[in-house]
Design a protein around this motif. Structure first.
Motif, PDB file in Angstrom:
ATOM      1  N   ALA A  32       0.765  -1.241  -0.146  1.00  0.00           N
ATOM      2  CA  ALA A  32       0.064   0.063  -0.035  1.00  0.00           C
ATOM      3  C   ALA A  32       0.738   1.180  -0.091  1.00  0.00           C
ATOM      4  O   ALA A  32       1.729   1.266   0.704  1.00  0.00           O
ATOM      5  CB  ALA A  32      -0.933   0.041   1.329  1.00  0.00           C
ATOM      6  N   ASN A  60      -4.824   5.571  -2.977  1.00  0.00           N
ATOM      7  CA  ASN A  60      -3.813   4.455  -2.803  1.00  0.00           C
ATOM      8  C   ASN A  60      -3.255   4.191  -4.289  1.00  0.00           C
ATOM      9  O   ASN A  60      -3.873   3.883  -5.129  1.00  0.00           O
ATOM     10  CB  ASN A  60      -4.558   3.089  -2.328  1.00  0.00           C
ATOM     11  CG  ASN A  60      -3.532   2.020  -1.920  1.00  0.00           C
ATOM     12  OD1 ASN A  60      -2.448   2.007  -2.262  1.00  0.00           O
ATOM     13  ND2 ASN A  60      -4.361   0.825  -1.666  1.00  0.00           N
ATOM     14  N   LEU A  66      -4.910  -0.186   1.084  1.00  0.00           N
ATOM     15  CA  LEU A  66      -4.603   0.708   2.206  1.00  0.00           C
ATOM     16  C   LEU A  66      -5.542   0.696   3.488  1.00  0.00           C
ATOM     17  O   LEU A  66      -6.630   0.753   3.270  1.00  0.00           O
ATOM     18  CB  LEU A  66      -4.516   1.968   1.545  1.00  0.00           C
ATOM     19  CG  LEU A  66      -4.029   3.218   2.440  1.00  0.00           C
ATOM     20  CD1 LEU A  66      -2.516   2.904   2.942  1.00  0.00           C
ATOM     21  CD2 LEU A  66      -4.387   4.543   1.843  1.00  0.00           C
TER      22      LEU A  66
END
Length: 79
Positions: A32, A60, A66
């Protein structure tokens, strides 16, 4: 003397090639990765009873989901 100069030149080229490969690998981030549209907001002078909200937009850009699990602000009002 020529061998020393040649050896240093080869060593420098090897270092530069390794550095370029490391930069290419870091450009392709896995996991991420958060990208913010802006990191700071200056409120300036706010009129009394005005709306003091601010939104931070983020995306993201990584390859994994994320998850925001731990937020901390300088004071408890901003989290």
């Amino acid at each position: 003397m020529k061998k020393v100069i040649l050896g240093l030149a080869v060593l420098c080229m090897t270092f530069m090639a390794t550095n370029i490969q490391a930069q290419d690998a870091s450009d392709k981030a896995t996991g991420a990765t958060i990208k913010l549209a802006k990191e700071v907001h200056d409120y300036g002078t706010i009129v009394q009873n005005a709306d003091g909200t601010c939104e931070f937009e983020f995306v993201n850009t990584g390859t994994e989901p994320l998850v925001i699990s731990n937020c901390k602000g300088s004071c408890g009002c901003t989290v």
